[in-house]
Design a protein around this motif. Sequence first.
Motif, PDB file in Angstrom:
ATOM      1  N   SER A   1       1.723 -97.873   2.014  1.00  0.00           N
ATOM      2  CA  SER A   1       2.298 -97.659   0.677  1.00  0.00           C
ATOM      3  C   SER A   1       3.541 -96.799   0.826  1.00  0.00           C
ATOM      4  N   GLY A   2       4.368 -96.846  -0.218  1.00  0.00           N
ATOM      5  CA  GLY A   2       5.587 -96.055  -0.206  1.00  0.00           C
ATOM      6  C   GLY A   2       5.293 -94.567  -0.077  1.00  0.00           C
ATOM      7  N   ALA A   3       4.296 -94.112  -0.823  1.00  0.00           N
ATOM      8  CA  ALA A   3       3.955 -92.679  -0.776  1.00  0.00           C
ATOM      9  C   ALA A   3       3.574 -92.277   0.644  1.00  0.00           C
TER      10      ALA A   3
ATOM     11  N   PHE B   1      11.531 -89.686  -7.870  1.00  0.00           N
ATOM     12  CA  PHE B   1      10.143 -90.148  -7.744  1.00  0.00           C
ATOM     13  C   PHE B   1       9.907 -90.577  -6.307  1.00  0.00           C
ATOM     14  N   HIS B   2       8.968 -89.908  -5.641  1.00  0.00           N
ATOM     15  CA  HIS B   2       8.691 -90.249  -4.244  1.00  0.00           C
ATOM     16  C   HIS B   2       7.240 -90.666  -4.002  1.00  0.00           C
ATOM     17  N   GLY B   3       6.414 -90.715  -5.058  1.00  0.00           N
ATOM     18  CA  GLY B   3       5.046 -91.186  -4.862  1.00  0.00           C
ATOM     19  C   GLY B   3       4.019 -90.276  -5.496  1.00  0.00           C
TER      20      GLY B   3
ATOM     21  N   ASP C   1      15.073 -92.445   0.583  1.00  0.00           N
ATOM     22  CA  ASP C   1      13.897 -93.174   0.109  1.00  0.00           C
ATOM     23  C   ASP C   1      14.411 -94.483  -0.483  1.00  0.00           C
TER      24      ASP C   1
ATOM     25  N   GLU D   1      12.520 -94.805 -11.055  1.00  0.00           N
ATOM     26  CA  GLU D   1      11.549 -94.442 -12.098  1.00  0.00           C
ATOM     27  C   GLU D   1      12.182 -93.584 -13.178  1.00  0.00           C
TER      28      GLU D   1
ATOM     29  N   GLU E   1      16.529 -90.689  -3.420  1.00  0.00           N
ATOM     30  CA  GLU E   1      16.607 -92.124  -3.693  1.00  0.00           C
ATOM     31  C   GLU E   1      18.072 -92.410  -3.971  1.00  0.00           C
TER      32      GLU E   1
ATOM     33  N   LYS F   1       7.557-101.350  -1.311  1.00  0.00           N
ATOM     34  CA  LYS F   1       7.762-102.398  -2.311  1.00  0.00           C
ATOM     35  C   LYS F   1       8.205-103.729  -1.684  1.00  0.00           C
TER      36      LYS F   1
ATOM     37  N   ASN G   1       6.641 -91.959   2.721  1.00  0.00           N
ATOM     38  CA  ASN G   1       7.354 -90.715   2.402  1.00  0.00           C
ATOM     39  C   ASN G   1       6.625 -89.488   2.948  1.00  0.00           C
TER      40      ASN G   1
ATOM     41  N   ILE H   1      12.610 -97.182  -0.922  1.00  0.00           N
ATOM     42  CA  ILE H   1      11.433 -97.979  -1.276  1.00  0.00           C
ATOM     43  C   ILE H   1      11.771 -98.968  -2.391  1.00  0.00           C
ATOM     44  N   GLN H   2      12.630 -98.548  -3.305  1.00  0.00           N
ATOM     45  CA  GLN H   2      13.025 -99.461  -4.387  1.00  0.00           C
ATOM     46  C   GLN H   2      14.365-100.146  -4.102  1.00  0.00           C
TER      47      GLN H   2
HETATM   48  C1  LIG Z   1       7.442 -96.960  -5.864  1.00  0.00           C
HETATM   49  C2  LIG Z   1       8.157 -95.859  -5.195  1.00  0.00           C
HETATM   50  C3  LIG Z   1       7.479 -94.945  -4.357  1.00  0.00           C
HETATM   51  C4  LIG Z   1       5.985 -94.976  -4.155  1.00  0.00           C
HETATM   52  O1  LIG Z   1       5.543 -96.137  -3.536  1.00  0.00           O
HETATM   53  P1  LIG Z   1       3.991 -96.519  -3.601  1.00  0.00           P
HETATM   54  O2  LIG Z   1       3.864 -97.775  -2.798  1.00  0.00           O
HETATM   55  O3  LIG Z   1       3.635 -96.698  -5.044  1.00  0.00           O
HETATM   56  O4  LIG Z   1       3.227 -95.387  -3.013  1.00  0.00           O
HETATM   57  C5  LIG Z   1       8.233 -93.973  -3.734  1.00  0.00           C
HETATM   58  N1  LIG Z   1       9.566 -93.893  -3.892  1.00  0.00           N
HETATM   59  C6  LIG Z   1      10.238 -94.753  -4.670  1.00  0.00           C
HETATM   60  C7  LIG Z   1      11.720 -94.636  -4.795  1.00  0.00           C
HETATM   61  C8  LIG Z   1       9.561 -95.754  -5.365  1.00  0.00           C
HETATM   62  O5  LIG Z   1      10.228 -96.588  -6.161  1.00  0.00           O
END
Ligand SMILES: *Cc1c(COP(=O)(O)O)cnc(C)c1O
Length: 398
Positions: free
Chosen positions: A101-103, A134-136, A219, A191, A186, A248, A106, A221-222
């Motif tokens: 997972s992203g969290a 937002f990091h998780g 980060d 978020e 990010e 993601k 991170n 992730i998005q």
């Molecule tokens: C969604 C997201 C996360 C968390 O990812 P998860 O898979 O839900 O744990 C962390 N950072 C960013 C920028 C995100 O968009």
Amino acid sequence: MTNAIHPYDALMDITARPQTVFVRGEGSWLWDDTGKRYLDFIQGWAVNCLGHSPPAVAAALAAQAKRLITPSPAFYNDASLKLAQALVEQSCFDQVFFANSGAEANEGAIKLARKYGALHKNGAFEIISFEGAFHGRTLATMSASGKKAFEPLFEPKVPGFRKARLNDIASVEALINASTIAVMLEPIQGEAGVWPATDSFLKELRTLTETHGLLLIVDEIQTGMGRTGKLFHYEHAEVEPDIMTLGKGIGGGVPLAALLATEKAACFEHGDQGGTFNGNPLMCAAGFAVLEQVRHPDFLKSVGDSGLFLESELQKLSARHGLGEVRGRGLLLALDLKLPVGAAIVAQGLSNGLLLNAPQPDALRFMPALNVTRDEISQMVEHLDAILTKAGAARQVA
Ligand SMILES: *Cc1c(COP(=O)(O)O)cnc(C)c1O
């Protein structure tokens, strides 16, 4: 002991969900258990970068499931080696750690920075992150986040995070001290409502972190995996970070995430990091199928083109209905509604067969499949136009 009366009651009630139950998806479309069809501009929160149940991912999962699902994270497996190699070739990083997972990715980035501080900077451990970030949802990543709603929760937080303001380099500089080891951000705060760091801010951050011997952690992730029209967002600003996290979109819908680091920053020693399912072949095979499509220059160009088309359509809509700015990059865009009507629009969309997200009360966020068609974008805009027209008429009556 009675069992749950309704199937909904068997799940922990952690968020307000509509009663809709989804049973099938294909590309930009979802179907619920009554057969109703929805045009999806959420895509699992920017997860399904190739749309719902893409054939390439389904085929890779099916083939890998028959060959090997999990040997053990203590052994090499060919699928994770192949994906790691491809990610390294496509990026400025040298090594990869896979997570679920992203969290978790991170958390790994935070641990890696602290390890680097322990080895190279007299035990420096503080990380500068940003208001609104937002990091998780693990304890450390909630602490790294700058989300107001998280502040009173689950005290005491993990210490060692200080919050600067996005696009304000002086606010970052003011927080640097002998204990600082990294800056984490990010490139576009998703978020928080799609607030981009400017390319010049990212460049300034790179210079500042280099000057002070700090690691720069992005980060993505998005923003990663083609979402903004480049494979990774950092390419827009032409900076090379030390650490990057992906989640993601990297799995195209399945739970896969990654922590990438340059050779200099990749300093874990045996025993520092691990996890049962990390780098399992099943998810890595899906990830490789996604990367093979997304990394294509033609594919990335089409994401950029679709993003520009969506942006210009949203701008027209904004002008027509007296709304605010359109912000973001590629296919991660937000429309400022100027009023806290986001939830009402999302609810109306759901009943009309359109899935939208309002990350903030006064903003809509658009994160369709990266292969969304022009026709689908036009259909979404028509839907939204009708909803806004109705809402505007209701406001005038009220
Ligand atoms: C969604 C997201 C996360 C968390 O990812 P998860 O898979 O839900 O744990 C962390 N950072 C960013 C920028 C995100 O968009």
